[in-house]
Design a protein around this motif. Structure first.
Motif, PDB file in Angstrom:
ATOM      1  N   LEU A  94      -1.203  -5.856  -4.617  1.00  0.00           N
ATOM      2  CA  LEU A  94      -2.208  -5.713  -3.275  1.00  0.00           C
ATOM      3  C   LEU A  94      -3.453  -6.759  -3.502  1.00  0.00           C
ATOM      4  O   LEU A  94      -3.821  -7.227  -2.527  1.00  0.00           O
ATOM      5  N   GLY A  95      -3.557  -7.203  -4.675  1.00  0.00           N
ATOM      6  CA  GLY A  95      -4.788  -8.366  -4.926  1.00  0.00           C
ATOM      7  C   GLY A  95      -4.188  -9.658  -4.341  1.00  0.00           C
ATOM      8  O   GLY A  95      -4.913 -10.364  -3.914  1.00  0.00           O
ATOM      9  N   ILE A  96      -2.803  -9.876  -4.605  1.00  0.00           N
ATOM     10  CA  ILE A  96      -2.344 -11.150  -4.070  1.00  0.00           C
ATOM     11  C   ILE A  96      -2.342 -11.141  -2.714  1.00  0.00           C
ATOM     12  O   ILE A  96      -2.559 -12.280  -2.042  1.00  0.00           O
ATOM     13  N   ALA A  97      -2.036  -9.982  -2.019  1.00  0.00           N
ATOM     14  CA  ALA A  97      -1.757  -9.941  -0.582  1.00  0.00           C
ATOM     15  C   ALA A  97      -3.267  -9.861   0.056  1.00  0.00           C
ATOM     16  O   ALA A  97      -3.297 -10.501   1.064  1.00  0.00           O
ATOM     17  N   GLY A  98      -4.084  -9.470  -0.628  1.00  0.00           N
ATOM     18  CA  GLY A  98      -5.234  -9.155  -0.314  1.00  0.00           C
ATOM     19  C   GLY A  98      -6.078 -10.699  -0.251  1.00  0.00           C
ATOM     20  O   GLY A  98      -6.946 -11.091   0.944  1.00  0.00           O
ATOM     21  N   ALA A  99      -5.732 -11.417  -1.234  1.00  0.00           N
ATOM     22  CA  ALA A  99      -6.156 -13.042  -1.087  1.00  0.00           C
ATOM     23  C   ALA A  99      -5.523 -13.653   0.033  1.00  0.00           C
ATOM     24  O   ALA A  99      -6.351 -14.860   0.442  1.00  0.00           O
ATOM     25  N   THR A 100      -4.494 -13.445   0.602  1.00  0.00           N
ATOM     26  CA  THR A 100      -4.146 -13.928   2.010  1.00  0.00           C
ATOM     27  C   THR A 100      -5.073 -14.001   3.037  1.00  0.00           C
ATOM     28  O   THR A 100      -4.915 -14.532   3.925  1.00  0.00           O
ATOM     29  N   LEU A 101      -5.745 -12.584   2.957  1.00  0.00           N
ATOM     30  CA  LEU A 101      -6.489 -12.199   4.160  1.00  0.00           C
ATOM     31  C   LEU A 101      -7.801 -12.891   4.492  1.00  0.00           C
ATOM     32  O   LEU A 101      -8.319 -13.124   5.743  1.00  0.00           O
ATOM     33  N   MET A 102      -8.531 -13.288   3.349  1.00  0.00           N
ATOM     34  CA  MET A 102      -9.799 -13.590   3.551  1.00  0.00           C
ATOM     35  C   MET A 102     -10.260 -14.936   3.727  1.00  0.00           C
ATOM     36  O   MET A 102     -11.045 -15.485   4.715  1.00  0.00           O
TER      37      MET A 102
ATOM     38  N   SER B 162       0.786  -1.252  -0.035  1.00  0.00           N
ATOM     39  CA  SER B 162      -0.137   0.158  -0.051  1.00  0.00           C
ATOM     40  C   SER B 162       0.784   1.228   0.018  1.00  0.00           C
ATOM     41  O   SER B 162       0.372   2.325  -0.681  1.00  0.00           O
ATOM     42  N   VAL B 163       2.053   1.395   0.624  1.00  0.00           N
ATOM     43  CA  VAL B 163       2.854   2.320   0.885  1.00  0.00           C
ATOM     44  C   VAL B 163       3.559   2.465  -0.581  1.00  0.00           C
ATOM     45  O   VAL B 163       3.642   3.523  -1.214  1.00  0.00           O
ATOM     46  N   VAL B 164       3.664   1.501  -1.279  1.00  0.00           N
ATOM     47  CA  VAL B 164       4.301   1.476  -2.673  1.00  0.00           C
ATOM     48  C   VAL B 164       3.453   2.160  -3.594  1.00  0.00           C
ATOM     49  O   VAL B 164       3.675   2.909  -4.471  1.00  0.00           O
ATOM     50  N   ALA B 165       2.059   1.685  -3.533  1.00  0.00           N
ATOM     51  CA  ALA B 165       1.156   2.031  -4.436  1.00  0.00           C
ATOM     52  C   ALA B 165       0.805   3.706  -4.226  1.00  0.00           C
ATOM     53  O   ALA B 165       0.621   4.488  -5.277  1.00  0.00           O
ATOM     54  N   ALA B 166       0.960   3.935  -2.885  1.00  0.00           N
ATOM     55  CA  ALA B 166       0.815   5.505  -2.428  1.00  0.00           C
ATOM     56  C   ALA B 166       1.896   6.560  -3.076  1.00  0.00           C
ATOM     57  O   ALA B 166       1.425   7.577  -3.448  1.00  0.00           O
ATOM     58  N   TYR B 167       3.022   5.907  -3.360  1.00  0.00           N
ATOM     59  CA  TYR B 167       4.051   6.876  -3.719  1.00  0.00           C
ATOM     60  C   TYR B 167       4.433   6.454  -5.015  1.00  0.00           C
ATOM     61  O   TYR B 167       5.685   6.677  -5.585  1.00  0.00           O
ATOM     62  N   SER B 168       3.559   5.732  -6.061  1.00  0.00           N
ATOM     63  CA  SER B 168       3.867   5.540  -7.411  1.00  0.00           C
ATOM     64  C   SER B 168       4.117   6.792  -8.038  1.00  0.00           C
ATOM     65  O   SER B 168       3.242   7.694  -7.857  1.00  0.00           O
ATOM     66  N   ASP B 169       5.070   6.705  -9.031  1.00  0.00           N
ATOM     67  CA  ASP B 169       5.433   7.589  -9.753  1.00  0.00           C
ATOM     68  C   ASP B 169       5.210   7.497 -11.332  1.00  0.00           C
ATOM     69  O   ASP B 169       5.235   8.432 -12.247  1.00  0.00           O
ATOM     70  N   SER B 170       4.600   6.434 -11.532  1.00  0.00           N
ATOM     71  CA  SER B 170       4.124   6.080 -12.994  1.00  0.00           C
ATOM     72  C   SER B 170       3.024   4.983 -13.018  1.00  0.00           C
ATOM     73  O   SER B 170       2.565   4.434 -11.870  1.00  0.00           O
ATOM     74  N   VAL B 171       2.128   4.986 -14.143  1.00  0.00           N
ATOM     75  CA  VAL B 171       1.108   4.383 -14.264  1.00  0.00           C
ATOM     76  C   VAL B 171       1.485   2.670 -14.214  1.00  0.00           C
ATOM     77  O   VAL B 171       0.629   2.095 -13.351  1.00  0.00           O
ATOM     78  N   ASN B 172       2.552   2.167 -14.690  1.00  0.00           N
ATOM     79  CA  ASN B 172       2.795   1.122 -14.567  1.00  0.00           C
ATOM     80  C   ASN B 172       3.131   0.623 -13.279  1.00  0.00           C
ATOM     81  O   ASN B 172       2.933  -0.535 -12.767  1.00  0.00           O
TER      82      ASN B 172
END
Length: 525
Positions: A113-121, A94-104
C-alpha cells in the motif's frame, strides 16, 4: 509563469481539483483509521509489539521512500496515467489487507500500500498548476489541495469508528475501494494528461540508493528503542548513512536527478522541511498512543473513540484553513512558532493524563497538538513549494510529502517504541509466580497483549498494565513537548527572514516564497 490574461478555470477544472484531492484525502484517511483498528486487529492476529509497529509504519516508510521515484516515473509515462495505476493498485491491495489471515501477510500488504500510495501524490501539484493558469485561482486550488490530507485525517476516526462498531477490523481498509473507483472513472474525463518534455533517463541506481538511505536507518531506530544498541543495529545505521552519502553525491552528478539537491541551499526550503519532519514525529507518536489510551485504557468502543477524536480533527482543519489567511498579515515564522508553541502545551497536558482521569484532558491536549499540525502542514507545504524556483515546484512538493510521511512513520517508531520500553520496564517481574509463560510473555510485551489475555491474568493486574501504559504515554509526550518547544524557538529564528505569504507585496529577499507555484511547476524535476 502565467500572465494577467491567463484563461480562468471553469467547472471542468474545479471538478478535476476535487478528483486530485481524493488521493490526498485517502492517504490521510488511511493514516488515522488504522489506529482505531489496531486493538481489534491485535485480538484477532496476535502480533507482537514489534509487529504492531511494523503494521503501522511499513506503509509510511515505503511511501516516503518511493515518493520522489514515482514523481520522476510520472514525468516519463504520464502523471495522470501513474495516478490511475496507483489508484487501481491501492484498491486491490486494500482488499488483500482487509482479508489478511496472518500478521506477515498484513505487514506485506501495508508495504505494498505504501508503494501504491507513493504513485498517487507526486504529480498532483504539477497537474493543478497545469489546470489553473490564473494566479489567484491557482493559489486557492493549492490551498484546497493542502487541506485535503487534514480532511482525510479528520474523517478517519469518525468513519472508521462507525465501521469498526459494525464490522471487523478489515473493513477499515475497504474504505479505499470506493475512493479508488471514483478516481478511476473521473480522472480521464476531468484531468488532462501531462508528460514532462526532456525529462532524461530514469536512473534505477538512484532509486536503489534512496531506499538504502532510508530503510536501514528507520529499522535501526526501531531496534534501538526496543532492544538497545547492538551490533546489527549499528551496522544497519552505517549502511543507511553510507547510502545517503552515495545518493546525494550521485544526484549532484546527474543531469536529470531524482532529487535536485541544490534546492537545499535555500534556507527557507530547508527550514520548512525540517519543521515538517520534526513536528510530525511528535504527531505520529501521539496518534498511536492516544488511540491506545482511548480504547485499551479508557476501554471505549471504536465508534465512541472515533467520535472523541473528532474535535481534535476539527481543530486541525480550522488551523489548516486559517493559518494561511493569518500568514497574509503576520510573518510566517511567527505563525509557525506560535502553532508549535500551542502544540507544546498540548503535549504537556497529555503528560498529566492518568489511567482513571477520563478522556476530557486527553482530547484537549490532543486537540492542541492537532491545531499545531494543521498550521505547520499548510504553511510548511506553502513555504517549501514557494521557496523553490517555479520549474522545481514538482520536485519540491514531492519532498514536502516525503518528509511528512517519514515524520509520521518516525513518530510511530520512536515514540511508540519508547512508550513500549517504559511499559515493559514497569511490568517486568510484576506477574506473580505460576502465571503461564506464554501469558506472561504476551501481557508483558504490550498493553494490547495484556488486554487480549485479561481472563488469564490475576485479578487487578490489568489495572497495573494500564498504569504502566499511561506512564509510557507520559514519557513519550514529554520528549515530544521538549523537541517541539525547541523547534518553535528555532522556527522563529530560522524563518525570521520570511515575510507574509500571499500578501499583495512580498517582503524581504525571499520574495519568491510569497508566490504560488507557477505554471512551470508542471515541469519540475
Amino acid at each position: 509563469m502565467s500572465t494577467p490574461t491567463a484563461r480562468r478555470a471553469g467547472p471542468r477544472e474545479w471538478g478535476g481539483l476535487a478528483v486530485l484531492s481524493l488521493p490526498t484525502v485517502l492517504l490521510g484517511l488511511d493514516v488515522t483509521v488504522l489506529y482505531l483498528a489496531l486493538p481489534s486487529l491485535a485480538e484477532d492476529l496476535h502480533p507482537s509489539a514489534t509487529q504492531e509497529l511494523w503494521i503501522m509504519d511499513a506503509y509510511g516508510f515505503l511511501i516516503a521512500g518511493f515518493l520522489i521515484t514515482m514523481g520522476t516515473l510520472g514525468d516519463r509515462i504520464g502523471r495522470r496515467k501513474l495516478l490511475m495505476i496507483g489508484a487501481a493498485a491501492f484498491g486491490v491491495v486494500s482488499v488483500v489487507a482487509a482479508y489478511s489471515d496472518s500478521v506477515n501477510v498484513l505487514i506485506a500488504a501495508r508495504g505494498a500500500l505504501g508503494i501504491a500510495g507513493a504513485t498517487l501524490m507526486p504529480s498532483t501539484l504539477a497537474l493543478i498548476s497545469n489546470m489553473f493558469a490564473d494566479p489567484r485561482q491557482r493559489s486557492l486550488a493549492i490551498g484546497v489541495w493542502a487541506t485535503s490530507f487534514a480532511l482525510g485525517m479528520a474523517l478517519g476516526p469518525v468513519v472508521g469508528g462507525a465501521m469498526l462498531d459494525r464490522f471487523w477490523w478489515g473493513s477499515a481498509f475497504l474504505l479505499a475501494v470506493p475512493v479508488a473507483i471514483v478516481l478511476l472513472v473521473a480522472a480521464p474525463v476531468l484531468i488532462p494528461e501531462y508528460r514532462a518534455p526532456g525529462s532524461g533517463r530514469f536512473d534505477l541506481l538512484s532509486v536503489a540508493l534512496s531506499l538504502v538511505a532510508v530503510l536501514p536507518v528507520i529499522y535501526a531506530v526501531k531496534r534501538v528503542a526496543a532492544d538497545g544498541f547492538q551490533a546489527p543495529t549499528v551496522g544497519t545505521t552505517v549502511i543507511g548513512l553510507v547510502g545517503a552519502v552515495l545518493f546525494v553525491r550521485r544526484q549532484g552528478r546527474l543531469a536529470s536527478p531524482l532529487l535536485d539537491v541544490r534546492l537545499f541551499a535555500n534556507r527557507t526550503f530547508s527550514a520548512a522541511l525540517s519543521v515538517l519532519l520534526v513536528g510530525l514525529v511528535g504527531v505520529g507518536g501521539a496518534m498511536l498512543l492516544i488511540t491506545q489510551q482511548l480504547q485499551l485504557v479508557a476501554e471505549l468502543p471504536p465508534i465512541e473513540a472515533g467520535l472523541w477524536m473528532g474535535p481534535p480533527a476539527l481543530m486541525m482543519l480550522v488551523a489548516a484553513i486559517g493559518s494561511p489567511l493569518v500568514a497574509r498579515r503576520v510573518p510566517a515564522g511567527i505563525v509557525v512558532a506560535t502553532a508549535l508553541g500551542l502544540a507544546t502545551f498540548g503535549y504537556v497536558l497529555l503528560t498529566q493524563v492518568t489511567a482513571t482521569s477520563g478522556v476530557a484532558l486527553l482530547v484537549a491536549g490532543f486537540g492542541l497538538v492537532y491545531l499545531g499540525l494543521g498550521s505547520i502542514a499548510a504553511l510548511g507545504t506553502d513555504l517549501v513549494v514557494g521557496a523553490a524556483p517555479p520549474e522545481k515546484a514538482g520536485s519540491a512538493s514531492a519532498m514536502s510529502e516525503t518528509v511528512q510521511e517519514l515524520g509520521l512513520a518516525l513518530g510511530v517508531a520512536t515514540l511508540g517504541s519508547l512508550a513500549t520500553a517504559v511499559y515493559r520496564a514497569r511490568v517486568d517481574d510484576q506477574l506473580p509466580a505460576g502465571t503461564p509463560s506464554e501469558v506472561a510473555d504476551t501481557a508483558g510485551d504490550s498493553l494490547a497483549g495484556a488486554s487480549s489475555t485479561a481472563d488469564r491474568l490475576p485479578a487487578g493486574w490489568l489495572d497495573q498494565a494500564k498504569e504502566a501504559a499511561t506512564s509510557g504515554l507520559h514519557v513519550a509526550m514529554l520528549v515530544a513537548a521538549v523537541s517541539t518547544l525547541v523547534l518553535a524557538f528555532l522556527s522563529a529564528v530560522v524563518l525570521r527572514h520570511v515575510g507574509t505569504i500571499g500578501a499583495d507585496e512580498p517582503e524581504g529577499d525571499e520574495a519568491d516564497v510569497a508566490e504560488p507555484a507557477g505554471q512551470d511547476a508542471a515541469q519540475g524535476a
